[in-house]
Design a protein around this motif. Structure first.
Motif, PDB file in Angstrom:
ATOM      1  N   LYS A  50       0.915  -1.114  -0.235  1.00 47.32           N
ATOM      2  CA  LYS A  50       0.028  -0.092  -0.261  1.00 47.32           C
ATOM      3  C   LYS A  50       0.941   1.679   0.274  1.00 47.32           C
ATOM      4  O   LYS A  50       2.190   1.061   0.360  1.00 47.32           O
TER       5      LYS A  50
ATOM      6  N   THR B 111       0.884   8.465  -2.183  1.00 49.20           N
ATOM      7  CA  THR B 111       1.080   8.835  -4.096  1.00 49.20           C
ATOM      8  C   THR B 111       1.729  10.052  -4.275  1.00 49.20           C
ATOM      9  O   THR B 111       1.327   9.899  -5.136  1.00 49.20           O
ATOM     10  N   SER B 112       2.765   9.739  -3.339  1.00 48.74           N
ATOM     11  CA  SER B 112       3.706  10.646  -3.787  1.00 48.74           C
ATOM     12  C   SER B 112       4.590   9.965  -4.564  1.00 48.74           C
ATOM     13  O   SER B 112       5.523   9.599  -5.826  1.00 48.74           O
TER      14      SER B 112
ATOM     15  N   PHE C 290      -6.423  15.263  -6.937  1.00 50.08           N
ATOM     16  CA  PHE C 290      -6.482  15.097  -5.186  1.00 50.08           C
ATOM     17  C   PHE C 290      -8.225  14.386  -5.470  1.00 50.08           C
ATOM     18  O   PHE C 290      -8.653  13.341  -4.719  1.00 50.08           O
TER      19      PHE C 290
ATOM     20  N   VAL D  53      -7.953  10.771  -6.341  1.00 50.64           N
ATOM     21  CA  VAL D  53      -7.111   9.672  -4.395  1.00 50.64           C
ATOM     22  C   VAL D  53      -8.182  10.004  -3.583  1.00 50.64           C
ATOM     23  O   VAL D  53      -7.840   8.528  -2.666  1.00 50.64           O
ATOM     24  N   ASN D  54      -8.062  10.860  -3.199  1.00 49.28           N
ATOM     25  CA  ASN D  54      -8.732  10.925  -1.863  1.00 49.28           C
ATOM     26  C   ASN D  54     -10.263  10.570  -1.487  1.00 49.28           C
ATOM     27  O   ASN D  54     -10.628  10.150  -2.636  1.00 49.28           O
ATOM     28  N   GLU D  55     -10.422  10.040  -0.290  1.00 40.80           N
ATOM     29  CA  GLU D  55     -11.682   8.830   0.421  1.00 40.80           C
ATOM     30  C   GLU D  55     -11.628   7.881  -0.709  1.00 40.80           C
ATOM     31  O   GLU D  55     -13.034   7.550  -1.896  1.00 40.80           O
ATOM     32  N   ASN D  56     -10.802   6.805  -1.470  1.00 40.19           N
ATOM     33  CA  ASN D  56     -10.738   5.972  -2.451  1.00 40.19           C
ATOM     34  C   ASN D  56      -8.908   5.010  -1.761  1.00 40.19           C
ATOM     35  O   ASN D  56      -8.585   5.222  -1.376  1.00 40.19           O
TER      36      ASN D  56
ATOM     37  N   VAL E 178      -2.868   4.425  -2.176  1.00 34.18           N
ATOM     38  CA  VAL E 178      -3.694   4.906  -0.213  1.00 34.18           C
ATOM     39  C   VAL E 178      -3.754   6.777  -0.597  1.00 34.18           C
ATOM     40  O   VAL E 178      -2.685   6.898  -1.102  1.00 34.18           O
ATOM     41  N   PRO E 179      -4.777   6.739   0.009  1.00 41.17           N
ATOM     42  CA  PRO E 179      -4.779   8.427   0.311  1.00 41.17           C
ATOM     43  C   PRO E 179      -4.582   9.221   1.108  1.00 41.17           C
ATOM     44  O   PRO E 179      -4.824   9.787   1.915  1.00 41.17           O
ATOM     45  N   MET E 180      -2.532   9.270   1.207  1.00 38.67           N
ATOM     46  CA  MET E 180      -1.738  10.158   2.264  1.00 38.67           C
ATOM     47  C   MET E 180      -0.965  10.557   1.161  1.00 38.67           C
ATOM     48  O   MET E 180      -0.416   9.961   0.330  1.00 38.67           O
ATOM     49  N   ASN E 181       0.186  11.509   1.347  1.00 33.93           N
ATOM     50  CA  ASN E 181       0.969  11.721   0.308  1.00 33.93           C
ATOM     51  C   ASN E 181       2.060  10.713   0.508  1.00 33.93           C
ATOM     52  O   ASN E 181       3.192  10.796  -0.505  1.00 33.93           O
ATOM     53  N   ARG E 182       2.073  10.294   1.832  1.00 35.04           N
ATOM     54  CA  ARG E 182       4.294   9.261   2.041  1.00 35.04           C
ATOM     55  C   ARG E 182       3.582   8.428   2.441  1.00 35.04           C
ATOM     56  O   ARG E 182       2.562   8.049   3.169  1.00 35.04           O
TER      57      ARG E 182
ATOM     58  N   THR F  43       2.353   3.407   8.638  1.00 33.21           N
ATOM     59  CA  THR F  43       4.087   4.921   8.329  1.00 33.21           C
ATOM     60  C   THR F  43       3.918   6.124   8.914  1.00 33.21           C
ATOM     61  O   THR F  43       5.114   6.508   8.467  1.00 33.21           O
ATOM     62  N   LYS F  44       2.908   6.153   9.694  1.00 29.89           N
ATOM     63  CA  LYS F  44       3.683   7.911   9.693  1.00 29.89           C
ATOM     64  C   LYS F  44       4.507   7.696  11.288  1.00 29.89           C
ATOM     65  O   LYS F  44       5.070   9.022  11.414  1.00 29.89           O
TER      66      LYS F  44
ATOM     67  N   ASN G 264      -3.388  20.789  -8.987  1.00 26.60           N
ATOM     68  CA  ASN G 264      -5.090  20.408  -8.067  1.00 26.60           C
ATOM     69  C   ASN G 264      -4.217  18.786  -8.399  1.00 26.60           C
ATOM     70  O   ASN G 264      -5.307  17.464  -7.466  1.00 26.60           O
ATOM     71  N   LEU G 265      -3.272  18.270  -8.124  1.00 21.70           N
ATOM     72  CA  LEU G 265      -3.043  17.219  -8.045  1.00 21.70           C
ATOM     73  C   LEU G 265      -2.923  17.217  -6.014  1.00 21.70           C
ATOM     74  O   LEU G 265      -2.538  17.055  -5.582  1.00 21.70           O
ATOM     75  N   PHE G 266      -2.939  15.124  -5.833  1.00 17.32           N
ATOM     76  CA  PHE G 266      -3.287  14.532  -4.279  1.00 17.32           C
ATOM     77  C   PHE G 266      -2.009  15.398  -4.180  1.00 17.32           C
ATOM     78  O   PHE G 266      -2.660  16.382  -2.670  1.00 17.32           O
ATOM     79  N   CYS G 267      -1.281  15.203  -3.617  1.00 20.04           N
ATOM     80  CA  CYS G 267      -0.045  15.724  -2.855  1.00 20.04           C
ATOM     81  C   CYS G 267       0.448  17.054  -3.188  1.00 20.04           C
ATOM     82  O   CYS G 267       0.355  17.741  -2.085  1.00 20.04           O
TER      83      CYS G 267
ATOM     84  N   ASN H 269      -3.602  18.147  -0.614  1.00 19.25           N
ATOM     85  CA  ASN H 269      -3.646  17.155   0.759  1.00 19.25           C
ATOM     86  C   ASN H 269      -2.300  18.072   1.874  1.00 19.25           C
ATOM     87  O   ASN H 269      -1.517  18.460   1.788  1.00 19.25           O
TER      88      ASN H 269
ATOM     89  N   GLU I   2      -3.146  10.810   6.845  1.00 20.08           N
ATOM     90  CA  GLU I   2      -1.191  10.230   6.314  1.00 20.08           C
ATOM     91  C   GLU I   2      -0.774   9.442   7.009  1.00 20.08           C
ATOM     92  O   GLU I   2       0.106   8.891   7.655  1.00 20.08           O
ATOM     93  N   ASN I   3      -1.360   7.604   7.169  1.00 17.93           N
ATOM     94  CA  ASN I   3      -1.462   6.454   8.219  1.00 17.93           C
ATOM     95  C   ASN I   3      -1.796   5.803   7.315  1.00 17.93           C
ATOM     96  O   ASN I   3      -3.401   5.868   7.142  1.00 17.93           O
ATOM     97  N   ILE I   4      -1.758   4.199   7.763  1.00 18.64           N
ATOM     98  CA  ILE I   4      -2.176   2.973   6.793  1.00 18.64           C
ATOM     99  C   ILE I   4      -1.327   2.142   8.139  1.00 18.64           C
ATOM    100  O   ILE I   4       0.125   2.199   8.483  1.00 18.64           O
TER     101      ILE I   4
ATOM    102  N   MET J 257      -9.779   6.862   5.407  1.00 20.18           N
ATOM    103  CA  MET J 257     -11.320   7.815   4.482  1.00 20.18           C
ATOM    104  C   MET J 257     -11.995   7.564   5.372  1.00 20.18           C
ATOM    105  O   MET J 257     -12.073   6.470   5.886  1.00 20.18           O
TER     106      MET J 257
ATOM    107  N   THR K  50     -12.794   1.848  -4.141  1.00 20.11           N
ATOM    108  CA  THR K  50     -14.107   1.762  -3.187  1.00 20.11           C
ATOM    109  C   THR K  50     -14.787   3.804  -3.407  1.00 20.11           C
ATOM    110  O   THR K  50     -16.409   3.803  -3.342  1.00 20.11           O
TER     111      THR K  50
END
Lengths: 347, 347, 347, 347
Positions: free
Chosen positions: A179, A182-183, A195, A198-201, A237-241, A285-286, C193-196, C199, D200-202, D239, D285
Motif C-alpha cells: 500500500k 500518492t507521492s 486530489f 485519490v482522496n477517499e479512495n 492510498v489517500p496519503m502523501n507519503r 507508516t506515520k 490539483n494533484l493529491f500531493c 492534501n 496520513e497513515n495506514i 478515508m 471504493t
C-alpha cells in the motif's frame, strides 16, 4: 565537501534529495537539473526551499556535469540514464541512479517488464544494488555506479529478507500486498492523481504486472539461493507519503515467536535504520514519516501455518532519497548515517 | 549541555518538543513528564521515537524537577503552571510555558476569557511574551519565565505586525479569519476530533469567543500604541498540521505594493524564520510543514481600500515547540536558530 | 418525461447532474455531451455509473441537440455558450447554463473580470439569475434561459441576503472569506490539483480577483438597493466537496440574537433547502454533503459591533447541479424539490 | 408502511439506516433507540438530519418496542441482542441484527473469537445469515431473525464466492487482505481513531485474530463443501467509507480470463447489487460510495498459478445498513431493491 549534481531535481524524489542534502554536513548541491524547468528558480518550483535554495534549474547535460561534481543522482524516468551513460562519465564521477535502469541483472527481464530496450547493458554487472543493509560490503570508495532500490522493493525485501535467507519460509508461497501513498506516482499532471480521484479512495493497480515485482524476485532469490516467483500487488492510498507491505508466506516448520524474533534481531539489531517492533505492535507508516527508518514486525498464524510479515517506510526517504544519501555516504567513506538523523514526524 | 525537563510530554506539542530537542546539539532531555502515562515507556506512547528515546514517563513534580534541570517546558492545560509555580522554582530553573497562563498582562482579561482564577498573578509582569521576532531584546540569560505565544496568535501577530506598527492600517477594522489543522485540538479522545468527524469537513468554532483573541489584541495593541478590538474566527481544517490566517484591514491611506513590501522587508528581511513571499504568491501551510518558518504576504485591494494579509506556519513548530526552542536558545545565550534548521517537508 | 441534454457531461458538475437526474422521476437524459470523450462510453469515464448509464459521449452540437431535448444543461467553460447561443436554439429548447456567461447583467463587468468578449450579449437581459430562493417568481414555463449561480456565489449570497435586504448590516463592510473543497477546481489534469499538492495543505487563491466577486456584488447590490463592493477571498481545502463561507459585516444598529434570528426565519423558514441552524451551532460542510441544503447561522459580536455569518453547502449540488435541477423543476412547472430529496450523507 | 425501530441509532451504522429509511417508500422509523443519548434530539446528534428527523432518542426497551414496530434493527455491541432476545419478542416482531450475535452457527466458535458467552444460543439455528445474493431463498415473510453480515465479510465472501463454489480455487490457499475506511471503527471516542492518528497513515490490525475471520470461513466453507481456514488481515485506511479486499488463491487448474469471467457472470449478471467490472478495471471504493453496490473483478497470474480477486463496497451501506434494508425488503415481500436506488457519489 562532496559536490553533488541532481538530474531530475524537480520530481518529488529529486526535491526530497534536496531537502536531505541541505542539512548534510559534507555535501553541497552544485547542479539542480530539470529539463522541464530550465532557467527557472528552483525555489519557485518547490516553495518550501524559498530563501534556502538560491539556484536556477539547469539542463541535464551529464557530460558537463561529470566534470563538475563528485556524484550525480539521477532521479529520472526509466531508460534515461541507460541512454546517456558512458565509460567517460563513470571515470569522472560516481552515479547513484534512482531509476530502475541498473537494478536488474538479467537484461532480458528488465526489457520485458519495462518494455524498452536497454541502451547500455555493459554497465549492469558493475552496478551495485544499493540496499545498504544487505550489500553494504560491496559499496565503497571504488564503487562507481549504484542502482538505488525502488520504494516498494526496499520495503518488501527488508521485511522478508531474514526469513527467506534463513529458510524459515517457503519462497514459492510469498505474497506481497503493498500500500503506497500518492507521492510514489510522481508530480506529473495526470487525472488519476488528482486530489478528487485519490482522496477517499483505495484501489489496487498494476495487478500481476508491476515493475517492482522482478526486482523483489531477483533480490530475494539471491537470499533464497534459487529463483523465486511472487505475487506483488500495489495499492494507492489517500496519503502523501508512506509504504506499508503485508507479506504472507507458509512456514517451513513450526516455529515460535521467540525463534523468529531472534532471527530478525540477528539481522537487524545493529542496523540503525531497521527497527524490529515489540511483539504485537504493527508498523504504521506515520511513525516513520520523514525519516530513513523501516519498521518491521510479524505475526505467526498457527491455524494456517503461515506467517504475516509487515514493513513500513517513507517512500521518499528510505524508499528513494534517504537511501540514496545512505549510499552516497558509503561511496565516500563517510559514516553511513551522516545527514540522516531524521526523527520521524508525528502527527 | 542544557538539561531539559518537559511537563506534558505526551501531548502533541510535548512530543514535538522531543522531536526537536533530540536533534538539538546543546540540549538533553532529562525528564519526560506525563501524569497520564507515569512509568510507561515514552516510546510506547509515541512510536516514532522507538529506539530513539529510552525513558519512562514521570509524574510532574515541578519542585523535584527544578533541582535537576536548567529549563522546564510546560506543555500543560491552562491553569496548571499558575497553580504550581513558586519563587523557589524560578530561582532554580528557567521556565518556558507553552500554556496561556502568563501570556496576558491584564489578569482580569485572562480570567474572563479563560474562566478560571489565576493562582499566581505575581509572576505575570515578570514573564516575557516569547515572540522572539518582536521581543528578542527582552529575552536573555537573566530571563526566568517565558510565556510562549499561542499558535494562532503567533501567526496572526506576525502577519499584521509591521503594518500595525507603522500605522498603515486602521486597527479597528482588523479581521482575522484563521484556519488550523487538527493537531491544534490535542490528543484528547473526543468525538468531534475523530477522523470521521473532521475528515471531508470544515467548520468555524469559538466564533467571537476564542481565547487567542485577547492575546492577539494585547500584542498588536502594543504595536498600535492603543487598545484594539478585533474579530478572530478559527476554523478546523482536515489536515494534521498548519495554520493559515487571512487578515483584512482598511488602509489608512493609498499605498502601492512596493511601499507595503518595503515595510515588510524592513521588519523581516533579517529574520531567519519569517519569509516574505514574492509578489502574487499566497502562503500555503504545506510549504512550511515541519519547519519553524512563517510565510507571509499581502494583496492590496484598491476597489475596497483594504489590504488582505496572509500568513502560514506549522502550529506545532513555530506555533509551539519550535518557538519554545527558539526562546530556550535565547535564554541560554545560544545562536537563536540552534537546532531549528528544519527544512520544510514537501509533499 | 422531460428530455434532457447535457453539454459538458464529463466535468464534475456534469457528472453530478447525471447522478441527480438518474433518480429524477420526470426527467430522462438523452445526450451526454463531452467533446473530450466523443464515442467513449460515459460509464468508462465515471465508473460509478457502471450498469447505470449505457450511453456514449456525444459531440456538443447545440443545434442538433435543441431539436431533440426539452432542456439543455451547459456545464461548460466560460464563453462557450455565449459563443454558440442563438434565438433559434432558444425557440426550440430551454437552457440552464452552469457557466457564468449570463449571470452578470452589466456586460462590461463580465468582460473585465473574465477577460473575454461576450459573444451574445443580446440574451443577457432575458436570462434569469437562477437563485430560486430569491428569484423563484421569475422562473416558470415561459422562461427560456437560466443563468445558474456559481457555487461560492450561492453560498455567499444566501448567507447574507436577509440582513442586506433588511438593512441590518452595512454593505460596504461586507467581507466574505470562503473555503472550498477541491472538486470546485474541476477535473482538468493540472499540477496544483494533484493529491500531493492539495492534501495536508490550505491556501488562499484569487485574492481580490476571483470571478465570483462581481456576481455576489451584483446580486447583493439588488438586495441593498445600491451598488456594493466587497472583499471575497476563496481558499482551497483538502476535501472533495463542500463550501463554507464566513462573512463579516458591521451592524447598522444594536440588535439581539432573537431579532436577527427572526429575520432569517422570515426569509427561510418556508425554504426547504435553506436551514437556519439552532443558536450556537456552526455550519459544517459535512452535514450537507451530497444534498441540496444550505445551512446558515450567525453570531453577533458586541465587542466589535460586527456580525459573523456562516453558510455551508455542497458545491456540486446546491452550488451547481442540484440548483440546476431545482431550476429545471420550476421551468417545467414541477414541484421545486422533485428529485432533490437527498439526505446528506454522514460521515 | 412498515413500522421500524432502531436500537443503536446513534452509531454510524444506525445513522446510516436512518439515512436510507428516510427515503424508503414503504418504511417509517418509529423509534430511535440510543441508550447514550436518551431524550436528546436525534438531529442534535447527527446534524445532517436537521429538519428531516424530529424525534428524540429513546431507551432501548426491546419488549416495549416489539409491541410497536414490525421490525427492529439492532445496531448494537456484540452480545447485546443475545442477552435480551426472547421468544415473545420474536413472536411480535422481526429482527435484523447488525451485530455478530447470530452470524456463526457454531456457538463455540463464536464464544472463542468474541470472548463472551452466548446468552441465547437457542435462536442461532433459526437465524438466517442475511447475505441476500446467496441466501435469498431463505428470507421471506416467515423469517423472524436475520443475522446481517459483517462489512468485511460481505465484501470478502462475495468476491470469492463463485470461484469457491465452482471449485476453481484451492480454498486452503485463500488469503484475504482487506482495507477499510475509518467509519468501520465506530463513533466511540478513542485515541487511535482521532483524526491526527489515522490521517496520513495506514496500518494492519487484528492480524490473524480479527473476528470476521470465522464468519468468512464458515460461509465460504459452505460453498466449498468443507471447513476452511484462511488468513484475513484488515487495514485501517485514512478515508471515511469503503472497504477494498484483495484476495489471493491458487487455481485448481489452468483457466482463461473468459472462463473465469463466465463463472462470475453466471452468479452475478442478474444481481443488481454486484457489478463484475470490465477486464482490466480494478474496483475502487470511491466508485461505490454511498450505494449498495459491490464491485468485483479478478486478474489471473499465470506465473504463479494464482488468481487475484478484488472487491469494493461501502461498509456502511452494502456492508451494514443497505444490506439490512435489502433484508427487510425480503422479510416483507417487497421488491428487494426498494429504497436502495442509490447512485454512487463521485467525487
Amino acid at each position: 565537501m562532496i559536490k553533488v549534481g541532481i538530474i531530475g531535481a524537480t520530481g518529488y524524489a529529486g526535491a526530497e534529495l534536496v531537502r536531505l542534502l541541505l542539512n548534510h554536513p559534507q555535501a553541497e548541491i552544485k547542479w539542480y537539473g530539470s529539463r522541464s524547468y530550465i532557467d527557472q528558480n528552483f525555489a519557485d518550483i518547490y516553495r518550501n526551499f524559498f530563501e534556502l535554495v538560491d539556484a536556477s534549474c539547469m539542463d541535464d547535460n551529464m557530460e558537463a556535469l561529470a566534470d563538475q561534481v563528485d556524484v550525480i543522482f539521477t532521479a529520472t524516468p526509466q531508460g534515461y540514464l541507460a541512454g546517456v551513460l558512458t565509460e567517460e562519465i563513470l571515470q569522472k564521477t560516481k552515479i547513484v541512479d534512482l531509476s530502475a535502469d541498473y537494478r536488474i541483472k538479467d537484461v532480458s527481464v528488465y526489457e520485458k517488464w519495462y518494455g524498452i530496450t536497454h541502451k547500455s547493458p555493459q554497465f549492469i554487472q558493475e552496478a551495485v544494488y544499493g540496499l545498504c543493509e544487505i550489500n553494504r560490503n560491496l559499496i565503497n570508495e571504488q564503487t562507481r555506479l549504484i542502482a538505488n532500490p525502488g520504494c516498494y522493493t526496499t520495503c518488501s525485501i527488508l521485511t522478508a529478507y531474514p526469513l527467506v535467507k534463513e529458510g524459515l519460509i517457503d519462497p514459492s508461497t510469498l505474497i506481497v500486498d503493498a500500500k503506497s501513498g500518492t507521492s510514489g506516482a510522481g508530480r506529473g499532471a495526470k487525472t488519476p492523481n488528482l486530489f478528487c480521484e485519490v482522496n477517499e479512495n483505495i484501489k489496487a493497480y498494476g495487478v500481476t504486472s508491476h515493475r517492482h515485482t522482478p526486482e523483489i524476485e531477483e533480490q530475494l532469490g539471491y537470499a533464497a539461493g534459487h529463483e523465486m516467483t511472487i505475487n506483488f500487488t500495489p495499492h494507492l492510498v489517500p496519503m502523501n507519503r508512506g509504504i506499508l507491505v503485508t507479506e504472507y508466506a507458509s512456514l517451513m516448520k513450526k516455529v515460535t515467536y521467540e525463534e523468529v524474533k531472534a532471527v530478525y534481531d540477528r539481522y537487524y539489531k545493529d542496523e540503525k535504520f531497521v527497527r524490529v517492533l515489540p511483539q504485537g505492535v504493527c508498523p504504521e507508516t506515520k511513525w516513520v514519516e520523514g525519516s530513513n527508518y523501516v519498521d518491521v514486525n510479524f505475526v505467526i498464524d498457527e491455524r494456517t501455518n503461515r506467517i504475516v510479515m509487515m514493513g513500513a517506510l517513507d517512500n521518499l526517504v528510505k524508499g528513494a532519497a534517504g537511501q540514496a544519501v545512505q549510499n552516497m555516504n558509503l561511496l565516500f567513506g563517510l559514516e553511513e548515517a551522516t545527514g540522516l538523523n531524521l526523527v520521524p514526524c508525528f502527527p
